[in-house]
Enzyme design. Structure first.
Site, PDB file in Angstrom:
ATOM      1  N   TYR B  89       3.324   9.084   5.636  1.00  0.00           N
ATOM      2  CA  TYR B  89       2.357   8.141   6.199  1.00  0.00           C
ATOM      3  C   TYR B  89       2.723   7.966   7.668  1.00  0.00           C
ATOM      4  CZ  TYR B  89      -0.929   4.219   5.834  1.00  0.00           C
ATOM      5  OH  TYR B  89      -2.015   3.401   5.949  1.00  0.00           O
ATOM      6  N   ASN B 173      -9.062  -2.628   0.304  1.00  0.00           N
ATOM      7  CA  ASN B 173     -10.247  -1.935  -0.218  1.00  0.00           C
ATOM      8  C   ASN B 173     -11.584  -2.527   0.224  1.00  0.00           C
ATOM      9  OD1 ASN B 173      -8.630  -0.086  -1.415  1.00  0.00           O
ATOM     10  ND2 ASN B 173      -8.825  -0.882  -3.490  1.00  0.00           N
ATOM     11  N   ASN B 199     -15.742   5.636  -7.839  1.00  0.00           N
ATOM     12  CA  ASN B 199     -15.114   4.683  -8.760  1.00  0.00           C
ATOM     13  C   ASN B 199     -13.770   4.184  -8.251  1.00  0.00           C
ATOM     14  OD1 ASN B 199     -14.309   7.393  -9.199  1.00  0.00           O
ATOM     15  ND2 ASN B 199     -13.195   6.744 -11.031  1.00  0.00           N
ATOM     16  N   ARG B 224     -15.423  14.375 -15.798  1.00  0.00           N
ATOM     17  CA  ARG B 224     -14.226  14.296 -16.639  1.00  0.00           C
ATOM     18  C   ARG B 224     -14.537  14.749 -18.050  1.00  0.00           C
ATOM     19  NH1 ARG B 224     -12.979   8.796 -14.372  1.00  0.00           N
ATOM     20  NH2 ARG B 224     -14.145   9.691 -12.672  1.00  0.00           N
ATOM     21  N   GLY B 298      -9.808   8.963   3.091  1.00  0.00           N
ATOM     22  CA  GLY B 298      -8.804   9.405   2.137  1.00  0.00           C
ATOM     23  C   GLY B 298      -8.942  10.893   1.897  1.00  0.00           C
ATOM     24  N   MET B 300      -8.098  12.599  -1.494  1.00  0.00           N
ATOM     25  CA  MET B 300      -7.573  12.677  -2.849  1.00  0.00           C
ATOM     26  C   MET B 300      -7.373  14.122  -3.323  1.00  0.00           C
ATOM     27  SD  MET B 300      -9.491   9.337  -4.394  1.00  0.00           S
ATOM     28  CE  MET B 300     -10.146  10.249  -5.776  1.00  0.00           C
ATOM     29  N   TRP B 323      -9.229   3.911   9.402  1.00  0.00           N
ATOM     30  CA  TRP B 323      -7.896   3.513   8.954  1.00  0.00           C
ATOM     31  C   TRP B 323      -7.835   2.000   9.001  1.00  0.00           C
ATOM     32  CZ3 TRP B 323      -2.721   4.640  11.962  1.00  0.00           C
ATOM     33  CH2 TRP B 323      -1.630   4.376  11.121  1.00  0.00           C
ATOM     34  N   VAL B 324      -7.848   1.398   7.837  1.00  0.00           N
ATOM     35  CA  VAL B 324      -7.957  -0.056   7.753  1.00  0.00           C
ATOM     36  C   VAL B 324      -6.783  -0.757   8.438  1.00  0.00           C
ATOM     37  CG1 VAL B 324      -6.885  -0.241   5.451  1.00  0.00           C
ATOM     38  CG2 VAL B 324      -8.539  -1.971   6.196  1.00  0.00           C
ATOM     39  N   LYS B 385      -5.871  -0.543 -10.924  1.00  0.00           N
ATOM     40  CA  LYS B 385      -4.958  -0.676  -9.789  1.00  0.00           C
ATOM     41  C   LYS B 385      -3.701  -1.419 -10.222  1.00  0.00           C
ATOM     42  CE  LYS B 385      -6.003  -1.501  -5.319  1.00  0.00           C
ATOM     43  NZ  LYS B 385      -5.184  -0.416  -4.813  1.00  0.00           N
TER      44      LYS B 385
END
Lengths: 393, 393
Positions: B89, B173, B199, B224, B298, B300, B323-324, B385
């Site tokens: 990071y 978020n 999601n 999925r 992001g 993922m 970037w929060v 989470k």
């Protein structure tokens, strides 16, 4: 060309020679410019230039009403013109049967300068002898003559001291460089930008405009077997502050070099111009300041721009593109001002021409020669920008 | 923990129990909150959480001057926290010996809510019992208690009707979703956006905020083996207009589907949100309007965003990142307003929590259990989470 049209054209030619004396009342309007024997490089389908480009002859009648007839002086062969012929460009050329062909054809070429040689009685604000450039792309400029209306043309207000080759190449490359330097980041004098493809037409224009505006440039060129140092020297003469090869940029020592140029990293690089694509973009991006913009206007390597996500999120880089055709279509007044500014600089000797490789287009120049010139631009074996220069047409 | 500090901590614990009675003059300030026995999840080097995370105990003395002591209520485990521990990071955690370790350690975690339990005489505008969140990242929130100054904290002005889990997860978020929907394209009510990872916590927040603001959403989830339809239904209940799988997006029929959603293509899609990367970004980009923005927050899939040059030049797409942490650090007042707005919506039942998987952290909870919870977030085997919820600490 369909046989019937060939006959028609011959008939017109005969008529042209007699027209001024048989109808003297209209002489002022038609004068020596009666029916013009025009030729154009056109296609009837998309494909490789060598396979689809044909020289097509047709006649143009004297202009009436709001029509005017122009005679082309110089029309460059831009890579986008070739891509358009190949069908890999987002806008397609306009196909028509108005030029007397039996099947619809499209005249190729998008940039050029022409002289007004005749006008209808309804045309205002534009005179015989004026030089004009095309207001939008898609006009079809690889032609000796065209008949059109004034709304498709921009008059060059002051052509003094300018060559047709200079006016005929002002709308694409210098415009692209100009807008990319101005419209994405508000650089202040003394600030840096970095660009690849620095010896391209746009690259050279960017170097010169930046120098005039007080911006400093890091210029990347392709490492070549010979002549690399000469190219570096040439670009430095144009005003480049730093010229490096792609190999040098991707080498380990480049970070230290950039630090040195930018006063130990205290001068941020907030703008990058890209016409190459692929890994060199990432190599450039590493040296950019947080919040910088990378503006793409070409893809000479045919590689995509691949962005590690961290550059987007954590470094806050912005990736944009610039398309001069669209910009010009949407901003006609700004384009005119920009053209005028660059031509003033050219006239004052502050803006040098790009290296050109003129292709003479005379009345009797053969199709093969013209098609070969276009194919040559595609295959990159020309010594400078290919440009049709019209003589005795 | 160094042996000498363990002794020190024991000594402080003894002192705490006697402090209020032995120095009654200071009772109001120290009261029952004398020396706190604090614990934190910390690292002394970067690495995999399971290898480097340790539970460290230390004592906190009564606050004086402008200091205040807070007791944590809830602290989520965000993917960025894990990346920070791994050293992948861009900002590193702050290492210190102030917590009584022999070697410098850094407390992990960046988001959370705490209650003020004691304050020095110089602290203004913040009271015992107030709930606070962290003004900037890097505070270290995986801890039972902390001592700090008011400038590092934002007071939650109205905590009525809110659970610690809700306040403790508002800063990352929902904030990310909020800013991405507002700061890149000025969408008007009725306009569409498209997002992948729909999601995710950010994705769910975006769906809900968009619904409240009148924007319409096309939401992409991963196909999925089972539960795909249930996930679609769940997101639709939150307010999603359309939910599709990545497979569906990359299929041929999707273009027609999008046309149908967007009134035959007459409603342009001007914004895309991306937290996945790789080929799905290109699949999304194909359906965007000219001039649209693709905002990445992001990766993922761990794949870069690969941009065919034509999307940049001819389609005029803009690729940006969000970037929060950086945004929050640079915009403290706007962050506070945004937090307050989202909490108001939560209180009014208009903004649903993301699915959470709480990890109880009590005074005697073992290190292994806490470390396992962090590793679980990394390996994705949690049902929601992960969030530390502190009880009896």
């Amino acid at each position: 060309m369909a046989p019937s049209r060939a006959i028609f054209a011959t008939a017109r030619t005969a008529l042209r020679n007699t027209y001024p004396t048989t109808i003297p009342a209209q002489r002022r309007c038609i004068s020596a410019f009666g029916y013009e024997q025009a030729k154009c490089l056109a296609i009837d389908k998309l494909g490789e230039p060598k396979d689809v480009l044909r020289l097509h002859g047709h006649s143009i009648s004297p202009p009436h009403g709001d029509l005017l007839t122009v005679k082309f002086l110089a029309s460059p062969i831009n890579p986008a013109d070739v891509n358009q012929i190949q069908g890999v460009y987002p806008t397609k050329p306009a196909f028509t049967t108005n030029l007397g062909s039996s099947e619809p054809i499209a005249v190729c070429g998008n940039e050029g300068v022409a002289e007004v040689i005749a006008k209808g009685g309804g045309v205002k604000g534009i005179e015989r002898g004026d030089w004009v450039i095309m207001k939008k792309q898609g006009f079809g400029t690889w032609r000796t003559h065209a008949q059109t209306t004034a709304d498709n043309l921009t008059v060059i207000k002051n052509k003094d001291g300018l060559k047709p080759e200079q006016v005929g190449t002002v709308s694409v490359n210098p415009m692209t460089a100009y807008r990319m330097l101005k419209d994405f980041v508000q650089l202040k004098p003394g600030e840096w930008f970095i660009q690849n493809g620095a010896n391209s037409g746009v690259g050279r224009a960017a170097i010169q405009l930046a120098k005039l505006w007080g911006y400093k440039s890091i210029n990347i060129i392709r490492e070549r077997e010979s002549g690399t140092q000469e190219m570096k020297d040439e670009l430095k003469k144009l005003g480049a502050d730093v010229v490096v090869t792609d190999k040098e940029v991707e080498s380990r020592g480049f970070r230290d070099q950039v630090k040195e140029f930018t006063d130990g990293g205290r001068e941020p690089i907030r703008l990058a111009l890209n016409c190459v694509g692929g890994s060199i973009v990432n190599a450039m991006a590493k040296h950019l300041a947080s919040g910088a913009h990378v503006v793409t206007y070409g893809a000479m390597s045919k590689q995509p721009v691949s962005l590690p996500t961290g550059l987007l999120i954590f470094k806050d880089l912005h990736f944009d593109g610039y398309w001069v055709s669209k910009w010009s279509n949407q901003n006609p007044a700004a384009k005119e001002a920009c053209v005028s500014e660059v031509l003033d600089l050219t006239r004052e000797g502050k803006f040098a021409d790009i290296p050109m490789d003129p292709v003479k287009w005379e009345h009797n120049t053969k199709q093969d020669e013209l098609v070969h010139a276009v194919q040559g631009t595609l295959e990159g074996y020309r010594s400078g920008k290919g440009i049709f220069v019209f003589q005795n047409t």
